[in-house]
Design a protein around this motif. Structure first.
Motif, PDB file in Angstrom:
ATOM      1  N   UNK A  62      -8.297  -7.728   2.193  1.00  0.00           N
ATOM      2  CA  UNK A  62      -6.934  -8.192   2.444  1.00  0.00           C
ATOM      3  C   UNK A  62      -5.979  -7.859   1.304  1.00  0.00           C
ATOM      4  N   UNK A  63      -6.502  -7.629   0.091  1.00  0.00           N
ATOM      5  CA  UNK A  63      -5.603  -7.407  -1.049  1.00  0.00           C
ATOM      6  C   UNK A  63      -5.897  -6.136  -1.843  1.00  0.00           C
ATOM      7  N   UNK A  64      -7.164  -5.801  -2.015  1.00  0.00           N
ATOM      8  CA  UNK A  64      -7.505  -4.664  -2.882  1.00  0.00           C
ATOM      9  C   UNK A  64      -6.927  -3.334  -2.399  1.00  0.00           C
TER      10      UNK A  64
ATOM     11  N   UNK B 284      -4.099  -2.741  -1.137  1.00  0.00           N
ATOM     12  CA  UNK B 284      -2.690  -2.687  -1.543  1.00  0.00           C
ATOM     13  C   UNK B 284      -2.590  -2.226  -2.990  1.00  0.00           C
ATOM     14  N   UNK B 285      -3.478  -2.730  -3.837  1.00  0.00           N
ATOM     15  CA  UNK B 285      -3.505  -2.293  -5.233  1.00  0.00           C
ATOM     16  C   UNK B 285      -3.899  -0.825  -5.323  1.00  0.00           C
ATOM     17  N   UNK B 286      -4.930  -0.449  -4.569  1.00  0.00           N
ATOM     18  CA  UNK B 286      -5.395   0.937  -4.614  1.00  0.00           C
ATOM     19  C   UNK B 286      -4.286   1.900  -4.207  1.00  0.00           C
ATOM     20  N   UNK B 287      -3.512   1.543  -3.194  1.00  0.00           N
ATOM     21  CA  UNK B 287      -2.420   2.401  -2.732  1.00  0.00           C
ATOM     22  C   UNK B 287      -1.245   2.379  -3.697  1.00  0.00           C
ATOM     23  N   UNK B 288      -0.899   1.202  -4.204  1.00  0.00           N
ATOM     24  CA  UNK B 288       0.281   1.051  -5.060  1.00  0.00           C
ATOM     25  C   UNK B 288       0.147   1.804  -6.373  1.00  0.00           C
ATOM     26  N   UNK B 289      -1.067   1.838  -6.914  1.00  0.00           N
ATOM     27  CA  UNK B 289      -1.245   2.431  -8.240  1.00  0.00           C
ATOM     28  C   UNK B 289      -2.006   3.751  -8.217  1.00  0.00           C
ATOM     29  N   UNK B 290      -2.211   4.283  -7.023  1.00  0.00           N
ATOM     30  CA  UNK B 290      -2.903   5.574  -6.908  1.00  0.00           C
ATOM     31  C   UNK B 290      -2.089   6.661  -7.603  1.00  0.00           C
ATOM     32  N   UNK B 291      -2.750   7.418  -8.461  1.00  0.00           N
ATOM     33  CA  UNK B 291      -2.095   8.523  -9.144  1.00  0.00           C
ATOM     34  C   UNK B 291      -1.238   8.137 -10.329  1.00  0.00           C
TER      35      UNK B 291
END
Length: 404
Positions: free
Chosen positions: A243-245, A247-254
């Protein structure tokens, strides 16, 4: 647990005791961490000491690389005594001892600011130790649509929050190491709003701190009989992570900086890792109602006094003496009328049997008051061996601070 094991334990440690499963605690920690790390690798767990600060558990968290989440100088002292490095200690809570805050900050620990009254202390420390980096976070309060106005942290739309954030621009030695939020609601649907609220705040502030901490409030593992008593589904570790991880993976990718994602579970890790065993003292019939009295109390297993029946196992000690009961209640040793550990038991039982209550690892030992009787020992059953991680309390333990 069987009759023979129970006979040996009761002979050595008395007719009531807690049973701790540290192996299960380790498994829970590893499983929860893996669920998040599989999606967002820069993740860690800050164990909520207040939920169960048994030093043996706190030491395991440290051995497994987790953080200590404390809410008092007493808990900070526990962390330090079990060997936790100060930089792995995070201090939350609405009240903080100023002297101990100074001690932890100077050692490299993290203190999360909860209200504007703490800013004066921080500003004084910034002036007193201009060459010392002080790691601080801000607890953030916003609406997650759970119907509750939380009392923890700064309203992110308030001038108080602006004052707290401005302090870091005023003093170069104040390091805004992280942003934290905490909401007690455990329902899965409230976790995504936590992330979304923190994301909006990060965009508004234009920063990426080292830590983003989503706090606690997770359900743990439990028997189906207990799950049925909740009005919301009980999520798995994986469901919380999903439910949350992402979002972090997408937000800070790259991005060059990927902040450490922290959560602060307590019950989710330790709830199913402790049981409470108590001998049945007697069984009486009062106006047609069967009541079994135990050497134990609701305050031993459920001092928050919710109305849920915990998982229950009966260890038969004398089969020939057992009777069959319908709708029997288990009452405690106290003189409180409402002291019932379990209501509505149906099955076989006899005086001298042991009632073993499951899922009592959360808040039981730490919240049990010194009422009528001292507390019972905590035993870690390691295979055939028994390790005492907390001995039975004595009269002198409770009364050495009083004047006679």
């Amino acid at each position: 647990m069987d009759k023979q094991r129970m006979e040996l334990l009761s002979k050595e440690y008395g007719d009531a005791f807690y049973i701790l499963d540290t192996d299960n605690f380790r498994k829970n920690f590893a499983e929860l961490k893996k669920a998040f790390c599989d999606i967002y690798p820069n993740f860690n767990i800050a164990y909520s000491y207040k939920t169960n600060y048994t030093p043996a558990l706190c030491r395991i968290v440290d051995e497994l690389g987790g953080y200590a989440e404390v809410v008092s100088d007493m808990e900070m002292e526990i962390a330090l005594r079990v060997g936790v490095k100060p930089e792995k200690i995070i201090w939350n809570g609405p009240y903080k001892n100023g002297k101990k805050v100074e001690e932890l900050l100077l050692k490299g620990g993290t203190v999360n600011l909860d209200s504007v009254c703490e800013l004066e202390t921080v500003e004084r420390l910034a002036k007193t130790y201009p060459q010392k980096k002080l790691n601080l976070g801000i607890r953030c309060n916003f609406d997650i649509f759970d119907g509750v106005v939380s009392r923890f942290g700064f309203d992110i739309d308030s001038t108080d929050f602006e004052k707290a954030f401005a302090l870091f621009g005023k003093y170069r030695n104040l390091n805004l190491i992280g942003l934290q939020c905490h909401f007690a609601t455990r329902a899965l649907k409230t976790w995504r709003p936590r992330v979304e609220g923190m994301a909006r705040l990060l965009d508004k502030l234009g920063i990426i701190p080292d830590h983003i901490d989503l706090g606690g409030g997770l359900f743990g593992k439990m028997a189906d009989s207990l799950k049925k008593q909740f009005d919301t589904p009980i999520p798995t570790y994986k469901e919380y992570a999903e439910s949350v991880a992402p979002i972090f993976a997408k937000s800070f990718a790259g991005k060059k900086k990927q902040p450490l994602l922290l959560i602060e579970p307590g019950s989710a890790l330790v709830g199913d890792c402790m049981k409470f065993a108590s001998k049945v003292v007697n069984i009486k019939n009062v106006r047609g109602k069967h009541i079994a009295t135990l050497l134990g109390s609701i305050y031993n297993i459920n001092p928050t006094l919710n109305k849920k029946n915990p998982p229950l196992e009966i260890i038969c000690m004398r089969e020939q003496e057992q009777g069959t009961y319908e709708d029997l209640d288990f009452g405690g040793f106290t003189c409180i009328e409402s002291d019932y550990l379990y209501r509505g038991y149906c099955g076989k039982l006899a005086a001298g049997d042991f009632a073993v209550f499951g899922n009592v690892g959360s808040y039981s030992v730490v919240l049990k008051p010194p009422f009528i009787l001292p507390n019972f020992p905590v035993l870690d059953l390691c295979g055939d061996k028994t390790k005492v991680v907390k001995r039975a309390e004595t009269f002198d333990d409770l009364f050495h601070t009083f004047e006679f």
